[in-house]
Scaffold this active site. Sequence first.
Site, PDB file in Angstrom:
ATOM      1  N   TYR A  97       0.821  -1.212   0.000  1.00 16.77           N
ATOM      2  CA  TYR A  97       0.000   0.000   0.000  1.00 16.77           C
ATOM      3  C   TYR A  97       0.858   1.267   0.000  1.00 16.77           C
ATOM      4  O   TYR A  97       0.445   2.295  -0.502  1.00 16.77           O
ATOM      5  CB  TYR A  97      -0.902   0.030   1.239  1.00 16.77           C
ATOM      6  N   LYS A 108       2.831 -15.306   2.565  1.00 13.66           N
ATOM      7  CA  LYS A 108       3.030 -16.042   1.312  1.00 13.66           C
ATOM      8  C   LYS A 108       4.526 -16.331   1.218  1.00 13.66           C
ATOM      9  O   LYS A 108       5.210 -15.989   0.236  1.00 13.66           O
ATOM     10  CB  LYS A 108       2.510 -15.199   0.127  1.00 13.66           C
ATOM     11  N   ASP A 143      -3.303 -18.094   0.450  1.00  8.61           N
ATOM     12  CA  ASP A 143      -4.297 -18.775  -0.395  1.00  8.61           C
ATOM     13  C   ASP A 143      -5.023 -19.846   0.407  1.00  8.61           C
ATOM     14  O   ASP A 143      -6.248 -19.990   0.345  1.00  8.61           O
ATOM     15  CB  ASP A 143      -3.645 -19.349  -1.673  1.00  8.61           C
ATOM     16  N   ASP A 149      -6.596  -6.759   3.993  1.00  8.14           N
ATOM     17  CA  ASP A 149      -7.701  -6.083   3.288  1.00  8.14           C
ATOM     18  C   ASP A 149      -8.624  -7.131   2.674  1.00  8.14           C
ATOM     19  O   ASP A 149      -9.846  -7.086   2.835  1.00  8.14           O
ATOM     20  CB  ASP A 149      -7.112  -5.173   2.197  1.00  8.14           C
ATOM     21  N   ASP A 157     -12.586  -8.685   4.178  1.00  8.99           N
ATOM     22  CA  ASP A 157     -13.851  -8.658   3.423  1.00  8.99           C
ATOM     23  C   ASP A 157     -14.453 -10.065   3.367  1.00  8.99           C
ATOM     24  O   ASP A 157     -15.661 -10.253   3.516  1.00  8.99           O
ATOM     25  CB  ASP A 157     -13.639  -8.154   1.985  1.00  8.99           C
TER      26      ASP A 157
HETATM   27  C1  IPM Z   1     -10.517  -0.942   3.779  1.00  7.44           C
HETATM   28  C2  IPM Z   1     -10.741  -0.291   2.438  1.00  7.44           C
HETATM   29  C3  IPM Z   1      -9.575   0.647   2.165  1.00  7.44           C
HETATM   30  C4  IPM Z   1      -8.321  -0.186   2.077  1.00  7.44           C
HETATM   31  C5  IPM Z   1      -9.729   1.554   0.940  1.00  7.44           C
HETATM   32  C6  IPM Z   1     -11.006   2.366   0.986  1.00  7.44           C
HETATM   33  C7  IPM Z   1      -8.541   2.446   0.755  1.00  7.44           C
HETATM   34  O1  IPM Z   1     -10.900  -1.264   1.460  1.00  7.44           O
HETATM   35  O2  IPM Z   1     -10.409  -0.207   4.781  1.00  7.44           O
HETATM   36  O3  IPM Z   1     -10.479  -2.174   3.836  1.00  7.44           O
HETATM   37  O4  IPM Z   1      -8.005  -0.756   1.012  1.00  7.44           O
HETATM   38  O5  IPM Z   1      -7.625  -0.298   3.075  1.00  7.44           O
HETATM   39 MG    MG Z   2     -11.014  -3.233   2.196  1.00 10.38          MG
END
Ligand code: IPM
Ligand code: MG
Length: 362
Positions: free
Chosen positions: A140, A191, A223, A247, A251
């Site tokens: 990042y 990884k 993975d 990240d 999710d």
């Molecule tokens: C998160 C989001 C952010 C990230 C974006 C909005 C920059 O996806 O907080 O998970 O990638 O960290």
């Molecule tokens: Mg995110």
Amino acid sequence: MSKKIAVLPGDGIGPEITEQCVRVLESLRPEGLALDFEIAAVGGAAYDEAKDPLPQATLSLCEAADAILFGSVGGPQYDSLPRPMRPEQGLLRLRKHFDLFANLRPATVFPELAHASTLKPEIVAGLDLLILRELTSDIYFGQPRGIHRNAQGLREGFDTMRYNEAEISRIAHVGFQTALKRKRRLCSVDKANVLETTQLWRDVVSEIARDYPDVELSHMYVDNAAMQLVRQPKQFDVIVTGNMFGDILSDEASMLTGSIGMLPSASLNDKQFGLYEPIHGSAPDIAGKGLANPLASILSAAMMLRYSLDEAAFADRLEAAVRKVLAGGCRTADIEEPGCKRLGTAAMAEAVIAALHEASSR
Ligand code: IPM
Ligand code: MG
């Protein structure tokens, strides 16, 4: 003395959920929760106002605050802006500026919502895992990065995955300490079979494990971790991982719980200063319609009370109130099911406020 909260609503559904979250917190004022809220623009909203996703006035407000309550940023109308002007940069710059390296993303399945998950209820019922994501380094932020013309005249994009041992060591310590307060199991995700950066990650985490003999450490490739999260998520207690893998896995983990609209997060530095935000994004498709689920924001506020404001009792009460409204059948559209009470954003917050006050009069 009252504490100061910088409220950064941002874009999309951010303003409507944070507004309701503030209402819920305000309802505790008569009982002694003294918080002053000051609102500032961030993300696309700040770009529209000041041509900067993180204006100096917003940064100054955050510097003077005890904690940051964040909504969400982003929207399709900003996707073609030059990268430094994009809404996401507002959030990334805040993380970097305040050195918010430890991102706690709990994924807890409320018993009432086990059926809302796309996975079988027996796989997710009782799930309680925490993803600890490093938030201020990795690909990042690594340099160099860019898009250039290579020697063959082809456009070529590149980013740099980079971690130094101090960055790995401080997040690993938080991981072990967090595991000590839970089920004492830490899974470090990397990884290392392919990437040098994450070989170093694995080496450093293993070295630090010697200081924590009471924590059972395991290592997993990312993975495999992605697969294990949907196969048998209850094997995990705390997962510690880098910025990019965290990240993605967070999710994925959110959907185990039924809805991304339920999951809070805390991003902390080593002084317990933090930014608190739902992990869901700005959801432009439902913005402004009063449909969004405010519970992730309300649960983020509970984390703020616990981690930055030293108000654990109020945090417990807020979480108990959320459990109570879910048990009472209240649902926003994202967690709707037959026979439930379908509520909009404001009505859901009102239900939480009612549950908070019932609890206190008992
Ligand atoms: C998160 C989001 C952010 C990230 C974006 C909005 C920059 O996806 O907080 O998970 O990638 O960290
Ligand atoms: Mg995110």
